[in-house]
Motif scaffolding. Structure first.
Motif, PDB file in Angstrom:
ATOM      1  N   LEU A 133     -10.325   4.871  -1.126  1.00 20.86           N
ATOM      2  CA  LEU A 133     -11.575   4.117  -1.273  1.00 20.86           C
ATOM      3  C   LEU A 133     -11.410   2.994  -2.290  1.00 20.86           C
ATOM      4  CD1 LEU A 133     -14.276   6.953  -1.238  1.00 20.86           C
ATOM      5  CD2 LEU A 133     -14.039   5.074   0.402  1.00 20.86           C
ATOM      6  N   GLY A 134     -10.702   3.335  -3.384  1.00 21.20           N
ATOM      7  CA  GLY A 134     -10.472   2.335  -4.422  1.00 21.20           C
ATOM      8  C   GLY A 134      -9.668   1.157  -3.894  1.00 21.20           C
ATOM      9  N   LEU A 135      -8.616   1.476  -3.158  1.00 18.44           N
ATOM     10  CA  LEU A 135      -7.795   0.419  -2.555  1.00 18.44           C
ATOM     11  C   LEU A 135      -8.625  -0.504  -1.691  1.00 18.44           C
ATOM     12  CD1 LEU A 135      -4.359   1.637  -1.143  1.00 18.44           C
ATOM     13  CD2 LEU A 135      -4.856   0.067  -3.005  1.00 18.44           C
ATOM     14  N   GLU A 136      -9.393   0.111  -0.817  1.00 16.45           N
ATOM     15  CA  GLU A 136     -10.237  -0.673   0.081  1.00 16.45           C
ATOM     16  C   GLU A 136     -11.147  -1.609  -0.687  1.00 16.45           C
ATOM     17  OE1 GLU A 136     -12.630   1.611   2.868  1.00 16.45           O
ATOM     18  OE2 GLU A 136     -10.775   2.602   3.535  1.00 16.45           O
ATOM     19  N   LYS A 137     -11.758  -1.044  -1.720  1.00 20.73           N
ATOM     20  CA  LYS A 137     -12.686  -1.852  -2.500  1.00 20.73           C
ATOM     21  C   LYS A 137     -11.973  -3.013  -3.176  1.00 20.73           C
ATOM     22  CE  LYS A 137     -16.708   0.985  -3.352  1.00 20.73           C
ATOM     23  NZ  LYS A 137     -17.464   0.344  -2.257  1.00 20.73           N
ATOM     24  N   ILE A 138     -10.793  -2.722  -3.719  1.00 20.30           N
ATOM     25  CA  ILE A 138     -10.080  -3.789  -4.418  1.00 20.30           C
ATOM     26  C   ILE A 138      -9.602  -4.858  -3.448  1.00 20.30           C
ATOM     27  CG2 ILE A 138      -7.967  -4.294  -5.692  1.00 20.30           C
ATOM     28  CD1 ILE A 138      -8.602  -2.205  -7.564  1.00 20.30           C
ATOM     29  N   ILE A 139      -9.137  -4.434  -2.302  1.00 21.90           N
ATOM     30  CA  ILE A 139      -8.733  -5.424  -1.304  1.00 21.90           C
ATOM     31  C   ILE A 139      -9.939  -6.286  -0.909  1.00 21.90           C
ATOM     32  CG2 ILE A 139      -7.926  -5.729   1.068  1.00 21.90           C
ATOM     33  CD1 ILE A 139      -6.150  -3.231   0.593  1.00 21.90           C
ATOM     34  N   GLY A 140     -11.075  -5.626  -0.791  1.00 27.96           N
ATOM     35  CA  GLY A 140     -12.305  -6.372  -0.497  1.00 27.96           C
ATOM     36  C   GLY A 140     -12.610  -7.393  -1.577  1.00 27.96           C
ATOM     37  N   GLN A 141     -12.410  -6.993  -2.821  1.00 30.06           N
ATOM     38  CA  GLN A 141     -12.653  -7.915  -3.935  1.00 30.06           C
ATOM     39  C   GLN A 141     -11.671  -9.078  -3.906  1.00 30.06           C
ATOM     40  OE1 GLN A 141     -12.520  -5.813  -7.699  1.00 30.06           O
ATOM     41  NE2 GLN A 141     -14.278  -4.542  -7.127  1.00 30.06           N
ATOM     42  N   ILE A 142     -10.414  -8.746  -3.614  1.00 33.26           N
ATOM     43  CA  ILE A 142      -9.394  -9.795  -3.548  1.00 33.26           C
ATOM     44  C   ILE A 142      -9.765 -10.808  -2.472  1.00 33.26           C
ATOM     45  CG2 ILE A 142      -7.008 -10.227  -2.837  1.00 33.26           C
ATOM     46  CD1 ILE A 142      -6.218  -7.676  -4.346  1.00 33.26           C
ATOM     47  N   LYS A 143     -10.157 -10.298  -1.329  1.00 32.99           N
ATOM     48  CA  LYS A 143     -10.582 -11.199  -0.247  1.00 32.99           C
ATOM     49  C   LYS A 143     -11.723 -12.096  -0.687  1.00 32.99           C
ATOM     50  CE  LYS A 143      -9.351  -8.700   3.889  1.00 32.99           C
ATOM     51  NZ  LYS A 143      -9.650  -8.055   5.143  1.00 32.99           N
ATOM     52  N   ALA A 144     -12.695 -11.490  -1.333  1.00 28.37           N
ATOM     53  CA  ALA A 144     -13.868 -12.248  -1.760  1.00 28.37           C
ATOM     54  C   ALA A 144     -13.499 -13.309  -2.794  1.00 28.37           C
ATOM     55  CB  ALA A 144     -14.926 -11.301  -2.320  1.00 28.37           C
ATOM     56  N   ASP A 156       0.825  -1.197   0.000  1.00 29.65           N
ATOM     57  CA  ASP A 156       0.000   0.000   0.000  1.00 29.65           C
ATOM     58  C   ASP A 156       0.868   1.261   0.000  1.00 29.65           C
ATOM     59  OD1 ASP A 156       1.003  -0.295   2.501  1.00 29.65           O
ATOM     60  OD2 ASP A 156      -0.913  -0.392   3.529  1.00 29.65           O
ATOM     61  N   ALA A 157       2.082   1.112  -0.488  1.00 25.48           N
ATOM     62  CA  ALA A 157       2.962   2.266  -0.656  1.00 25.48           C
ATOM     63  C   ALA A 157       3.733   2.067  -1.953  1.00 25.48           C
ATOM     64  CB  ALA A 157       3.926   2.361   0.531  1.00 25.48           C
ATOM     65  N   GLY A 158       4.366   3.122  -2.428  1.00 27.97           N
ATOM     66  CA  GLY A 158       5.235   2.929  -3.586  1.00 27.97           C
ATOM     67  C   GLY A 158       4.649   3.380  -4.908  1.00 27.97           C
ATOM     68  N   ASN A 159       5.462   3.188  -5.949  1.00 27.93           N
ATOM     69  CA  ASN A 159       5.146   3.707  -7.276  1.00 27.93           C
ATOM     70  C   ASN A 159       3.869   3.173  -7.890  1.00 27.93           C
ATOM     71  OD1 ASN A 159       7.365   5.261  -7.251  1.00 27.93           O
ATOM     72  ND2 ASN A 159       8.652   3.844  -8.425  1.00 27.93           N
ATOM     73  N   GLN A 160       3.652   1.872  -7.725  1.00 31.46           N
ATOM     74  CA  GLN A 160       2.512   1.287  -8.421  1.00 31.46           C
ATOM     75  C   GLN A 160       1.192   1.760  -7.818  1.00 31.46           C
ATOM     76  OE1 GLN A 160       2.821  -2.776  -9.604  1.00 31.46           O
ATOM     77  NE2 GLN A 160       4.867  -2.462 -10.429  1.00 31.46           N
ATOM     78  N   ILE A 161       1.249   1.988  -6.513  1.00 32.95           N
ATOM     79  CA  ILE A 161       0.066   2.529  -5.872  1.00 32.95           C
ATOM     80  C   ILE A 161      -0.187   3.951  -6.375  1.00 32.95           C
ATOM     81  CG2 ILE A 161      -0.735   3.460  -3.655  1.00 32.95           C
ATOM     82  CD1 ILE A 161      -1.256   0.507  -4.010  1.00 32.95           C
ATOM     83  N   ASP A 162       0.916   4.663  -6.540  1.00 34.13           N
ATOM     84  CA  ASP A 162       0.824   6.016  -7.064  1.00 34.13           C
ATOM     85  C   ASP A 162       0.180   6.009  -8.460  1.00 34.13           C
ATOM     86  OD1 ASP A 162       1.499   8.805  -6.736  1.00 34.13           O
ATOM     87  OD2 ASP A 162       2.849   8.462  -8.442  1.00 34.13           O
ATOM     88  N   ALA A 163       0.636   5.102  -9.288  1.00 33.65           N
ATOM     89  CA  ALA A 163       0.079   4.986 -10.640  1.00 33.65           C
ATOM     90  C   ALA A 163      -1.407   4.626 -10.569  1.00 33.65           C
ATOM     91  CB  ALA A 163       0.840   3.918 -11.429  1.00 33.65           C
ATOM     92  N   PHE A 164      -1.729   3.782  -9.612  1.00 37.01           N
ATOM     93  CA  PHE A 164      -3.120   3.389  -9.416  1.00 37.01           C
ATOM     94  C   PHE A 164      -3.981   4.606  -9.048  1.00 37.01           C
ATOM     95  CE2 PHE A 164      -6.379   2.153  -6.273  1.00 37.01           C
ATOM     96  CZ  PHE A 164      -7.162   1.312  -7.062  1.00 37.01           C
ATOM     97  N   TYR A 165      -3.476   5.417  -8.135  1.00 32.53           N
ATOM     98  CA  TYR A 165      -4.205   6.623  -7.727  1.00 32.53           C
ATOM     99  C   TYR A 165      -4.441   7.544  -8.925  1.00 32.53           C
ATOM    100  CZ  TYR A 165      -3.966   5.941  -2.632  1.00 32.53           C
ATOM    101  OH  TYR A 165      -4.151   5.497  -1.360  1.00 32.53           O
ATOM    102  N   ARG A 166      -3.379   7.742  -9.704  1.00 32.54           N
ATOM    103  CA  ARG A 166      -3.499   8.656 -10.837  1.00 32.54           C
ATOM    104  C   ARG A 166      -4.469   8.102 -11.885  1.00 32.54           C
ATOM    105  NH1 ARG A 166       1.140   8.477 -13.174  1.00 32.54           N
ATOM    106  NH2 ARG A 166       2.390   7.412 -11.608  1.00 32.54           N
ATOM    107  N   SER A 167      -4.414   6.779 -12.092  1.00 34.98           N
ATOM    108  CA  SER A 167      -5.329   6.174 -13.068  1.00 34.98           C
ATOM    109  C   SER A 167      -6.774   6.346 -12.626  1.00 34.98           C
ATOM    110  CB  SER A 167      -5.045   4.680 -13.207  1.00 34.98           C
ATOM    111  OG  SER A 167      -3.721   4.448 -13.543  1.00 34.98           O
ATOM    112  N   LEU A 168      -6.983   6.134 -11.350  1.00 41.47           N
ATOM    113  CA  LEU A 168      -8.339   6.213 -10.828  1.00 41.47           C
ATOM    114  C   LEU A 168      -8.860   7.656 -10.935  1.00 41.47           C
ATOM    115  CD1 LEU A 168     -10.297   4.166  -9.580  1.00 41.47           C
ATOM    116  CD2 LEU A 168      -9.610   4.992  -7.321  1.00 41.47           C
ATOM    117  N   TYR A 169      -7.956   8.592 -10.685  1.00 41.98           N
ATOM    118  CA  TYR A 169      -8.367   9.988 -10.772  1.00 41.98           C
ATOM    119  C   TYR A 169      -8.768  10.357 -12.198  1.00 41.98           C
ATOM    120  CZ  TYR A 169      -8.428  15.040 -10.274  1.00 41.98           C
ATOM    121  OH  TYR A 169      -8.826  16.344 -10.282  1.00 41.98           O
TER     122      TYR A 169
END
Length: 552
Positions: free
Chosen positions: A234-245, A168-181
RNA sequence: GCGCCUAUAGCUCAGCGGACAGAGCAUCGGUCUUCGGAACCGAGGGUCGUGGGUUCGAAUCCCUCUAGGCGCGCCA
């Protein structure tokens, strides 16, 4: 353990042979007991005489005969014979075998819990996919390997923890944030281009829609950076939720979800690096800080702190393993990584060694790539392109049991093709059904006995004397050895082969031995055997994380 | 180029330095049919990628070569 008993018998026999001068006083080689593939060679065999012949220059068959003459009688062991060119073959006693049915029934599902001397606290970390998108098929392989290994370790007497490392840290998360935005802007009808390194899958569009559903104006009055980070979290949370499911669908769960971010907040990152510093393993070069892995035999050094001061993935992973070993003090740490992390293995091992940890405690399984095929067409699996087959799709199409069995039946270090068409079309021929069918058959027999009011508690297992009955018992007694083997080799694929073998000997027994018959005493004895088989087969299926269906 | 993984029956794969290399599917032939036929029994089919080496003994260990995969970033 039977092997242990036989090793003891051989050790004593060898000592006796040496005492009487039949064998020179040399130190014995490690005694290995194996299971001959040919049943005519008995239940167990040892090639100790062949090994001794090498050092003593005596005739191996003579040594074998001498050793056999010194083997002490044992209630478990019947025939012990020396055979050319120099084997000693052991056959188990039939009456002892029959009595094991009672032992299995008494111990129930725990009968094969072997207590290995080495057993301790083991941590298995697996899946640990960046929470930037849905799980794909390759992740499923790791998930199944890991959860099955965890089951096996637990059965072998270890205390096991299953862990998912959340990046939940680092470049890829950053890219994820920017993509989502960007998707958010597009959602609002604005013109925006996806970032170069963005996540292009449609799920990102859905994610925004989901987040915004019924709450369209939640970000309206916030400044841009806050929108991006709020949306991202929020996106992270949702995706983690999906992964769990998704993992849940496969029957995979975790004890700990470990946050990468927490390594920075909790100080482990600093502690780990200063530990390396003190050991002299860090050096400054070109404005960055490097881990000097060449000092430990690596072909190159690796950056831990970039010239802009930010830690690399490698650095936080060092901190993570510092935490595993030196904070939480696991005896053994097992990581399951995809083949795309191969380059990370040796430098991570070097880092662990640099922290003063015994490399033996650190084990990495790299599971090779899974390529998907639909009919003849290859499907390249990539998270960043839009074209992905998700793990969820696979499970929904093939079923969790078949999925688990399929992935388990191949060794982790060989790549595999998963043909979706084939998996679906052949589902009736899938070995998973063969094994589960045996279980359904067993419960059906026991059901019949119940309906007829047969109480077999006082059944006499000494009536179990025929070949199909004893073969079934022999196979049941093998499970603890399989568990031990897997705990030592980290190769859970042996379970699938064992399951099929067990099912086969059961079907054969069923064919040749009528269970519920007019012979009441024999019926009761065989019902006990069937019940024991149910226990062992159920145990086997559960170790693999599969269901044991009463009916199908 | 360097490192790791893989190569075994028509197909998918097992095989811990040992005894004639195994299983499933597929093919061909058979069984029985009161406990679930999604079963059981049998047959055919192999230069264990190539060439060397170590060993009493190699699919297994070492080296060569060939083919495929993955990795070799101040990505993760």
């Amino acid at each position: 353990m039977l092997k242990r008993t036989l090793i003891d018998l051989l050790t004593q026999a060898a000592a006796e042979a040496q005492r009487t001068g039949k064998l020179p006083s040399i130190t014995l080689p490690k005694i290995v007991i194996e299971r001959p593939q040919n049943t005519e060679h008995g239940d167990y065999a040892s090639s100790l005489p062949l090994k001794l012949a090498r050092v003593t220059r005596l005739n191996p068959l003579t040594i074998a005969n001498d050793l056999v003459s010194f083997i002490a009688p044992n209630p478990k062991v019947g025939q012990v014979v020396a055979t050319a060119p120099g084997f000693i073959n052991f056959t188990l006693k039939s009456d002892w075998l029959a009595r094991q049915v009672e032992v299995i029934l008494k111990a129930d599902e725990t009968h094969d819990n072997t207590k290995l001397e080495t057993a301790g606290r083991v941590q298995i970390e697996f899946v640990s996919v960046n929470p930037t998108g849905p799980l794909h098929v390759g992740h499923g392989r790791g998930a199944i390997l890991g959860s099955t290994l965890a089951n096996v370790f637990a059965a072998a007497g270890y205390r096991v923890e299953k862990e998912y490392y959340i990046n939940d840290a680092g470049n890829q998360i950053d890219a994820f944030y920017r993509s989502l935005y960007t998707r958010y802007q597009q959602y609002l009808g604005e013109v925006a281009e996806m970032p170069e390194d963005g996540y292009l899958g449609d799920y990102m569009v859905d994610l925004v829609r989901e987040i915004m559903a019924g709450n369209d104006d939640r970000f309206r009055h916030l400044p841009k950076p806050e929108i991006a980070s709020g949306l991202g979290k929020l996106g992270l949370e949702k995706i983690i939720g999906q992964i769990k499911a998704d993992l849940e669908l496969l029957g995979v769960s975790f004890d700990v979800w470990f946050s990468e971010q927490s390594l920075h907040e909790g100080g482990q990152y600093q502690e780990a690096l200063s530990r390396l510093q003190q050991g002299g393993y860090l050096s400054e070069k070109e404005g960055a800080t490097w881990f000097v892995s060449t000092a430990l035999g690596e072909d190159k050094d690796n950056v831990v702190i970039r010239s802009d001061g930010s830690p690399t993935y490698f650095a936080t992973d060092i901190a993570y393993h510092y935490d595993k070993f030196l904070k939480r003090k696991f005896d053994t740490v097992i990581n399951i990584w995809g083949a795309d992390h191969l380059g990370h293995v040796s430098r991570m091992k070097a880092a662990v060694a640099a922290m003063g940890i015994d490399p033996e405690q650190f084990k990495v399984i790299t599971s090779q790539m899974v390529t998907l095929r639909r009919g003849g067409e290859l499907v390249r699996v990539s998270k960043r392109s839009g074209d992905i087959i998700t793990l969820r799709e696979l499970v929904e199409e093939v079923g969790a049991d078949a999925c688990r069995f399929f992935f388990l039946s191949r060794t982790a270090d060989s790549q595999m093709d998963f043909d979706l068409e084939l998996a679906k079309k052949q589902s009736a021929d899938n070995p998973v059904y063969y094994v589960q069918y045996a279980y359904a058959r067993i419960t059906s027999i026991l059901r019949l006995a119940r309906e007829r009011g047969i109480n077999y508690e006082n059944g006499d297992v000494s009536l179990l004397t025929t070949e199909p009955e004893l073969t079934l018992i022999r196979k049941m007694l093998l499970l603890p050895e399989i568990v031990e083997l897997i705990a030592n080799t980290l190769e859970p694929h042996h379970l699938t082969y064992y399951a099929q073998d067990l099912a086969t000997v059961f079907h054969r027994f069923y064919k040749q031995c009528r269970v519920v018959s007019s012979n009441k005493a024999l019926s009761k004895a065989r019902l006990k055997l069937v019940e024991a088989a149910k226990t062992v087969l159920s145990r086997t299926l559960h170790l693999m994380g599969m269901t044991a269906p009463e009916k199908m």
